[in-house]
Design an enzyme around this catalytic site. Structure first.
Site, short mmCIF file in Angstrom:
data_model
loop_
_atom_site.label_atom_id
_atom_site.label_comp_id
_atom_site.label_asym_id
_atom_site.label_seq_id
_atom_site.Cartn_x
_atom_site.Cartn_y
_atom_site.Cartn_z
NE ARG A 36 -9.40 2.57 -4.33
CZ ARG A 36 -8.82 2.60 -5.37
NH1 ARG A 36 -9.62 3.23 -6.43
NH2 ARG A 36 -7.98 1.72 -5.96
CB CYS A 52 -0.88 0.06 1.15
SG CYS A 52 -1.82 -1.40 1.76
CB CYS A 74 -6.07 -0.77 -3.17
SG CYS A 74 -6.16 0.87 -2.88
#
Lengths: 278, 203
Positions: free
Chosen positions: A235, A186, A239
């Site tokens: 979301r 991330c 991702c």
């Protein structure tokens, strides 16, 4: 009638949205842009202008709808603030629940209540975890309804229980965990402020601050490009798709840990949902 | 007195650090969380479930390996590079532009047949005419020209694209060749996009 007005308002929103979401911050100085943003902010809170409120309304119905083997609603479900108390619950989730002896996010808690209170077979609910063109998503709608009941409140991360603290550490580790054919974590995209992919700005989640507060404070959101109210779970799903990771299990502890971490980075961020994004 | 002051400073520093970020979690303790998300994933996702040595170190050190770890990573990753057999690292810049522009392939919504792009523009500026570029990586505008179209520099660029961590340990850039995401031909084409005098990158 409502649909017609919605359509017109969505078209009017397009300009505002392009200015809010699509253009880099360097261009956002024009007073015209500021006016559009003001208009956009007003529309977010207008149930007649923001299609995300259709989810909120459906969620309200689902909350009391009698379902499952027990044929009862979810009114006795404890989201952390006491049975049936929805106001402010989202602002303090995820948190530790004594009855389950686990830290749960809103999705996990809702699934838990469906199973224990309604004795509902959640397979179909999980299958429809994200809405599609031909079906609605109970989870999306319930999350939008419950999150909306924390509007105007600020994220208050719950970290007094050791299990909550472990979740935060796990979330931070997952945020930085590099893996897969791209070696992405991330942090690759969300590790610094002011960066972008192509022209899309990227919120910084490596440290507490404005980026994290504004991002977490505006999800769930109505995504105009998808014609759906989307939750942060969706979301994160997207991702991980772009990170070349496999589909993350819905309602898993890994996602909850990441959520604990993101809420911690967003501490004090005001909740205004559902918002509207491109 | 001095020792006392030092203790106070150390405690102060430790508390400050704890307030900034949580205590790092032991890798073994993270495993159940990883499994909770991906235990059902097929064998093609093995590199997500089990980290190789390099990803393991870069993850646990938050991309800041110790000098000794740094050198070990660079040496190990350097050893993985396979240069084209004939030594020519420059392919077709026009095909290289496609590699640079496209960001498909390898996603769970793709098929094994989906074209795999390098997606260079997601993070780098390249040709001046392309204004839609990202800023996660440095600008590569005029890359070959700035290096006088040197053959050695082109070979170094091939190595960098093949395995970025052979140059810089814990670089954020994917190890495209090592992870078999891009083919040898695609990497050559990408090098041509950087080094061909006719490429828009050098215009």
């Amino acid at each position: 009638m409502m649909k017609q007005r919605l359509g017109a308002n969505i078209r009017a929103l397009a300009t505002g949205l392009a200015l809010v979401a699509g253009v880099g911050p360097a261009l956002a100085q024009q007073t015209d842009a500021e006016k559009e943003i003001e208009k956009y902010r007003a529309m977010i809170n207008d149930p007649m202008a923001n299609p995300g409120y259709l989810s909120v309304d459906r969620g309200e119905v689902l909350w009391t709808q009698k379902r499952g083997a027990k044929n009862v609603g979810l009114e006795t479900c404890d989201l952390g603030e006491g049975p049936g108390k929805i106001e402010g619950a989202f602002a303090k989730l995820p948190r530790y629940f004594k009855d389950a002896d686990r830290v749960m996010d809103l999705e996990q808690r809702l699934l838990h209540c469906m199973k224990t209170i309604q004795e509902l077979d959640t397979a179909d609910v999980v299958r429809r975890r994200f809405g599609g063109p031909n079906y609605t998503s109970d989870m999306q709608d319930l999350v939008a309804y419950i999150a909306n009941k924390s509007n105007g409140m600020k994220y208050q991360p719950q970290l007094s229980h050791p299990k909550e603290q472990e979740m935060l550490a796990a979330g931070e580790a997952l945020f930085n965990r590099r893996a897969g054919v791209m070696d992405f974590s991330c942090n690759t995209c969300h590790g610094e402020s002011g960066k972008r992919i192509r022209l899309q700005g990227l919120p910084d989640f490596a440290k507490p601050g404005k980026d994290a507060r504004e991002t977490m404070g505006s999800w769930p959101t109505y995504r105009v490009s998808q014609s759906q109210t989307r939750t942060m779970q969706h979301r994160l799903w997207d991702c991980y798709r772009q990170m070349r990771h496999p589909v993350p299990e819905y309602g898993s502890d890994g996602i909850t840990a990441l959520t604990v971490y993101m809420v911690k980075m967003a501490e004090g961020g005001e909740i205004t949902v559902p918002s509207i994004k491109r | 007195m001095k020792a006392f002051a030092l203790t106070v400073v150390l405690i102060g520093a430790a508390t400050g650090a704890a307030a900034q970020s949580p205590q790092p979690l032991d890798a073994a303790k993270l495993e159940p969380y990883v499994k909770s998300m991906w235990s059902k994933a097929g064998p093609e996702w093995a590199s997500v479930l089990t980290l190789d040595e390099t990803n393991s170190i870069c993850s646990s050190t938050r991309n800041a390996p110790s000098p000794a770890e740094y050198d070990k990573i660079v040496a190990r990753e350097k050893a993985t590079i396979v240069f084209p057999a004939d030594g020519n690292v420059i392919g077709d810049w026009k095909k290289g532009e496609i590699v640079a522009q496209r960001g498909t392939g390898g996603q769970f919504t793709d098929t094994p047949e989906t074209y795999r792009g390098g997606n260079c523009y997601a993070c780098h500026e390249l040709a001046a005419k392309e204004v839609s570029y990202g800023t996660l990586g440095p600008s590569l505008k005029g890359y070959g020209k700035a290096r006088n179209f040197s053959k050695d520099e082109a070979r170094a660029a091939y190595a960098k694209i093949y395995n970025a961590q052979s140059v810089m340990a814990c670089s954020q850039m994917p190890r495209f060749g090592h992870n078999k995401f891009l083919s040898e031909a695609q990497i050559k084409d990408a090098v041509a996009y950087l080094f061909d005098p006719e490429s828009p990158v050098n215009k």
